[in-house]
Design an enzyme around this catalytic site. Structure first.
Site, PDB file in Angstrom:
ATOM      1  N   SER A 176      10.210  -4.715 -31.292  1.00 56.95           N
ATOM      2  CA  SER A 176      11.153  -4.149 -30.322  1.00 56.95           C
ATOM      3  C   SER A 176      11.807  -5.256 -29.513  1.00 56.95           C
ATOM      4  O   SER A 176      11.189  -6.296 -29.245  1.00 56.95           O
ATOM      5  CB  SER A 176      10.372  -3.227 -29.377  1.00 56.95           C
ATOM      6  OG  SER A 176      11.139  -2.890 -28.251  1.00 56.95           O
ATOM      7  N   TYR A 223       2.714  -1.208 -23.449  1.00 55.33           N
ATOM      8  CA  TYR A 223       3.390  -0.929 -24.729  1.00 55.33           C
ATOM      9  C   TYR A 223       4.089  -2.193 -25.248  1.00 55.33           C
ATOM     10  O   TYR A 223       3.911  -2.594 -26.408  1.00 55.33           O
ATOM     11  CB  TYR A 223       4.428   0.204 -24.573  1.00 55.33           C
ATOM     12  CG  TYR A 223       5.379   0.264 -25.749  1.00 55.33           C
ATOM     13  CD1 TYR A 223       4.977   0.801 -26.963  1.00 55.33           C
ATOM     14  CD2 TYR A 223       6.672  -0.271 -25.657  1.00 55.33           C
ATOM     15  CE1 TYR A 223       5.832   0.813 -28.063  1.00 55.33           C
ATOM     16  CE2 TYR A 223       7.530  -0.263 -26.746  1.00 55.33           C
ATOM     17  CZ  TYR A 223       7.107   0.278 -27.944  1.00 55.33           C
ATOM     18  OH  TYR A 223       7.951   0.279 -29.025  1.00 55.33           O
ATOM     19  N   LYS A 265       3.506  -4.884 -28.755  1.00 54.97           N
ATOM     20  CA  LYS A 265       4.462  -5.383 -29.756  1.00 54.97           C
ATOM     21  C   LYS A 265       4.369  -6.903 -29.875  1.00 54.97           C
ATOM     22  O   LYS A 265       4.426  -7.462 -30.971  1.00 54.97           O
ATOM     23  CB  LYS A 265       5.887  -4.951 -29.393  1.00 54.97           C
ATOM     24  CG  LYS A 265       6.116  -3.440 -29.509  1.00 54.97           C
ATOM     25  CD  LYS A 265       5.962  -2.948 -30.941  1.00 54.97           C
ATOM     26  CE  LYS A 265       5.947  -1.447 -31.054  1.00 54.97           C
ATOM     27  NZ  LYS A 265       5.538  -0.949 -32.373  1.00 54.97           N
TER      28      LYS A 265
HETATM   29  P1  NAD Z   1       7.808   8.284 -33.184  1.00 54.45           P
HETATM   30  O1  NAD Z   1       6.763   8.567 -32.166  1.00 54.45           O
HETATM   31  O2  NAD Z   1       8.866   9.286 -33.413  1.00 54.45           O
HETATM   32  O3  NAD Z   1       7.114   7.974 -34.593  1.00 54.45           O
HETATM   33  C1  NAD Z   1       5.852   7.382 -34.700  1.00 54.45           C
HETATM   34  C2  NAD Z   1       5.014   8.287 -35.611  1.00 54.45           C
HETATM   35  O4  NAD Z   1       3.728   7.688 -35.769  1.00 54.45           O
HETATM   36  C3  NAD Z   1       4.792   9.678 -35.046  1.00 54.45           C
HETATM   37  O5  NAD Z   1       5.132  10.633 -36.043  1.00 54.45           O
HETATM   38  C4  NAD Z   1       3.297   9.727 -34.724  1.00 54.45           C
HETATM   39  O6  NAD Z   1       2.765  11.017 -34.915  1.00 54.45           O
HETATM   40  C5  NAD Z   1       2.757   8.707 -35.689  1.00 54.45           C
HETATM   41  N1  NAD Z   1       1.511   8.025 -35.284  1.00 54.45           N
HETATM   42  C6  NAD Z   1       1.232   7.428 -34.099  1.00 54.45           C
HETATM   43  N2  NAD Z   1       0.015   6.882 -34.138  1.00 54.45           N
HETATM   44  C7  NAD Z   1      -0.493   7.130 -35.379  1.00 54.45           C
HETATM   45  C8  NAD Z   1      -1.702   6.812 -36.029  1.00 54.45           C
HETATM   46  N3  NAD Z   1      -2.670   6.128 -35.421  1.00 54.45           N
HETATM   47  N4  NAD Z   1      -1.871   7.223 -37.307  1.00 54.45           N
HETATM   48  C9  NAD Z   1      -0.913   7.926 -37.954  1.00 54.45           C
HETATM   49  N5  NAD Z   1       0.255   8.250 -37.376  1.00 54.45           N
HETATM   50  C10 NAD Z   1       0.465   7.851 -36.108  1.00 54.45           C
HETATM   51  O7  NAD Z   1       8.425   6.860 -32.820  1.00 54.45           O
HETATM   52  P2  NAD Z   1       9.729   6.137 -33.396  1.00 54.45           P
HETATM   53  O8  NAD Z   1      10.776   6.171 -32.350  1.00 54.45           O
HETATM   54  O9  NAD Z   1      10.019   6.634 -34.759  1.00 54.45           O
HETATM   55  O10 NAD Z   1       9.189   4.660 -33.453  1.00 54.45           O
HETATM   56  C11 NAD Z   1       8.641   4.105 -34.644  1.00 54.45           C
HETATM   57  C12 NAD Z   1       8.182   2.693 -34.369  1.00 54.45           C
HETATM   58  O11 NAD Z   1       9.273   1.931 -33.866  1.00 54.45           O
HETATM   59  C13 NAD Z   1       7.086   2.574 -33.318  1.00 54.45           C
HETATM   60  O12 NAD Z   1       6.214   1.526 -33.702  1.00 54.45           O
HETATM   61  C14 NAD Z   1       7.837   2.188 -32.067  1.00 54.45           C
HETATM   62  O13 NAD Z   1       7.033   1.477 -31.171  1.00 54.45           O
HETATM   63  C15 NAD Z   1       8.925   1.307 -32.646  1.00 54.45           C
HETATM   64  N6  NAD Z   1      10.136   1.211 -31.821  1.00 54.45           N
HETATM   65  C16 NAD Z   1      10.766   2.351 -31.421  1.00 54.45           C
HETATM   66  C17 NAD Z   1      11.906   2.269 -30.609  1.00 54.45           C
HETATM   67  C18 NAD Z   1      12.600   3.497 -30.124  1.00 54.45           C
HETATM   68  O14 NAD Z   1      13.345   3.391 -29.142  1.00 54.45           O
HETATM   69  N7  NAD Z   1      12.426   4.658 -30.727  1.00 54.45           N
HETATM   70  C19 NAD Z   1      12.386   0.994 -30.252  1.00 54.45           C
HETATM   71  C20 NAD Z   1      11.724  -0.134 -30.694  1.00 54.45           C
HETATM   72  C21 NAD Z   1      10.578  -0.019 -31.488  1.00 54.45           C
HETATM   73  C1  WQD Z   2      18.525   3.096 -21.514  1.00 52.74           C
HETATM   74  C2  WQD Z   2      19.351   2.958 -20.231  1.00 52.74           C
HETATM   75  C3  WQD Z   2      18.121   3.352 -18.203  1.00 52.74           C
HETATM   76  C4  WQD Z   2      17.399   7.616 -18.779  1.00 52.74           C
HETATM   77  C5  WQD Z   2      13.130   1.841 -23.849  1.00 52.74           C
HETATM   78  C6  WQD Z   2      11.863   1.042 -23.946  1.00 52.74           C
HETATM   79  C7  WQD Z   2      11.986  -0.062 -24.936  1.00 52.74           C
HETATM   80  C8  WQD Z   2      12.503   0.453 -26.286  1.00 52.74           C
HETATM   81  C9  WQD Z   2      13.663   1.377 -26.148  1.00 52.74           C
HETATM   82  C10 WQD Z   2      10.666   0.766 -27.800  1.00 52.74           C
HETATM   83  C11 WQD Z   2      18.592   2.233 -19.121  1.00 52.74           C
HETATM   84  C12 WQD Z   2      19.213   4.379 -18.388  1.00 52.74           C
HETATM   85  C13 WQD Z   2      17.810   6.309 -18.957  1.00 52.74           C
HETATM   86  C14 WQD Z   2      17.986   8.397 -17.732  1.00 52.74           C
HETATM   87  C15 WQD Z   2      19.361   6.509 -17.164  1.00 52.74           C
HETATM   88  N1  WQD Z   2      11.505   1.206 -26.983  1.00 52.74           N
HETATM   89  N2  WQD Z   2      18.771   5.763 -18.160  1.00 52.74           N
HETATM   90  N3  WQD Z   2      18.948   7.802 -16.978  1.00 52.74           N
HETATM   91  O1  WQD Z   2      15.057   1.266 -21.151  1.00 52.74           O
HETATM   92  O2  WQD Z   2      16.383   0.267 -23.035  1.00 52.74           O
HETATM   93  O3  WQD Z   2      14.123   0.968 -23.464  1.00 52.74           O
HETATM   94  O4  WQD Z   2      13.414   2.350 -25.150  1.00 52.74           O
HETATM   95  O5  WQD Z   2      10.331  -0.330 -28.091  1.00 52.74           O
HETATM   96  O6  WQD Z   2      10.745  -0.659 -25.056  1.00 52.74           O
HETATM   97  O7  WQD Z   2      11.574   0.497 -22.663  1.00 52.74           O
HETATM   98  O8  WQD Z   2      15.886   2.712 -23.086  1.00 52.74           O
HETATM   99  O9  WQD Z   2      16.805   4.968 -23.271  1.00 52.74           O
HETATM  100  O10 WQD Z   2      14.980   4.540 -21.566  1.00 52.74           O
HETATM  101  O11 WQD Z   2      17.245   3.624 -21.174  1.00 52.74           O
HETATM  102  O12 WQD Z   2      20.239   6.027 -16.438  1.00 52.74           O
HETATM  103  O13 WQD Z   2      17.623   9.557 -17.502  1.00 52.74           O
HETATM  104  O14 WQD Z   2      19.614   4.279 -19.722  1.00 52.74           O
HETATM  105  O15 WQD Z   2      18.018   2.952 -16.868  1.00 52.74           O
HETATM  106  O16 WQD Z   2      19.521   1.447 -18.448  1.00 52.74           O
HETATM  107  P1  WQD Z   2      15.385   1.273 -22.579  1.00 52.74           P
HETATM  108  P2  WQD Z   2      16.191   4.059 -22.290  1.00 52.74           P
END
Ligand code: NAD
Ligand code: WQD
Length: 337
Positions: free
Chosen positions: A125, A150, A154
């Protein structure tokens, strides 16, 4: 057909990646414990693909279960999405986050070693950069101290992967640092399903547009940005899914012990107010919003330098903010039906 295991494949990014893998000629195999997803996604995938996707319900931390999955299949590689991902929650229950996110990676790497599976793509991330000193942020930009447990998981998982490869293990690794994934498959058959009140901007926006939430609070308009609201790099989830396919293909041509990492973003930054305005344009809705105080721990601005991912993986995003918000909105509308 080569089989790719998708841990967390019922989740938001994993389910879209399953579609991209099938389209590229792979057979995805899903493992999920449904802790943050539900079985409906499997029906959505079946409708999109016209066939069932093989799946197992179980926990990636369960070594015996994982051994069973590896034994029953001839896996070419793994994409490891499974993790707990709510930043706020991770400050409340840090041990759960460290245990789930770190232990599952270790069990997975050991299982891969036992079964001779070399290739892994890991979900990292942009959170590892914190507020970077240079923008757009490059892969070589130093990581910062994590803002949350969290985020720390990562960083630690990236370190585990680099140390594993440094030890000479037969492992080929790509870590992808996602920026802000948004949107949904254009069919609206799969998308993001936040449990409870969404913490992220776009689901909150679409739920407010749909009348599920009364209004959205913009967290601060006094930042050092052109309109005062925070800037992020919002990437369409289908583009992100594609980057995983490209990563799997890239690993096929590498030597046995290999590590690389890539930013996956569009290279463009958009402010919160720009997201609000573009959403209003694509949905035809007027969004009820108010300006509120800053959210603690927020990064002011971050967007990706995408030179490396485009040069080395040959990946460039196909969708812009408008299309991503349109697909997010269509998905929200489909949930009401
Ligand atoms: P999500 O929660 O929708 O998907 C993750 C899935 O993993 C879920 O279906 C959950 O049930 C499953 N899971 C969790 N722990 C498990 C375990 N121990 N065994 C089996 N299944 C398990 O999340 P996402 O948004 O699809 O994110 C996927 C990956 O990407 C995650 O590692 C997350 O940290 C990373 N990521 C997400 C974002 C984002 O903004 N969505 C940003 C950066 C990184
Ligand atoms: C985006 C912008 C808020 C909600 C998070 C995690 C990061 C990554 C992605 C996994 C920010 C603003 C939000 C609201 C708002 N995940 N906001 N009103 O903060 O970039 O990151 O998700 O790895 O680790 O921290 O994403 O979607 O929460 O916010 O004004 O009700 O929207 O302040 O500027 P963010 P976000």
């Amino acid at each position: 057909m080569q089989q790719i295991l998708i841990t967390g494949g019922a989740g938001y990014i994993g389910s879209h990646t399953a579609v991209a893998l099938v389209n590229a000629g792979y057979e995805p195999i899903i493992v999920d414990n449904f802790s943050n997803s539900n079985q409906d996604v499997l029906a959505g995938l079946e409708k999109i693909l016209g066939k069932k996707v093989k799946h197992y319900e179980g926990d990636c931390n369960d070594r015996e279960f994982m051994h069973g999955v590896f034994k029953e299949n001839s896996l070419k590689g793994v994409i490891h999405f499974a993790a707990s991902k709510a930043v706020g929650e991770s400050t409340q229950i840090p041990l759960t986050y460290y245990s789930n996110n770190i232990n599952s990676l270790i069990v997975l790497l050991e299982t891969m070693k036992t079964f001779g599976v070399k290739d892994i793509v890991f979900s990292s991330s942009c959170t590892v950069y914190g507020q970077p000193d240079e923008l757009p942020v490059k892969e070589s930009t130093p990581r910062k101290d994590a803002e949350s447990p969290y985020g720390n998981t990562k960083k630690i998982c990236e370190d585990i992967l680099t140390d594993h490869v440094k030890s000479g293990a037969a492992a080929r690794v790509v870590a992808l640092r996602y920026f802000n994934p948004i949107g949904a498959h254009p069919s609206s058959l799969i998308g993001e399903l936040p449990l409870g009140v969404p913490a992220n901007l776009v689901p909150f926006v679409t739920q407010t547009g749909a009348g599920i939430r009364e209004k959205i609070t913009v967290f601060g308009d006094d930042y050092d940005t052109p309109d005062g609201t925070c800037i992020r790099d919002y990437i369409h989830v289908m583009d992100l899914a594609d980057a995983h396919v490209k990563s799997i293909q890239y690993l096929e041509n590498q030597q046995d012990t290999f590590f690389d990492l890539f930013n996956v973003g569009t290279g463009n930054g958009n402010s919160v107010m720009e997201v609000v305005k573009v959403f209003e344009k694509v949905s035809g809705k007027t969004l009820n919003y108010e300006i509120g105080p800053r959210r603690s721990g927020d990064i002011e601005k971050v967007w990706a330098n995408t030179d490396k991912v485009s040069k080395v993986l040959g990946w460039t995003p196909q969708f812009g903010l408008e299309e991503a918000l349109r697909d997010a909105w269509n998905w929200q509308v489909s949930l009401e039906k």
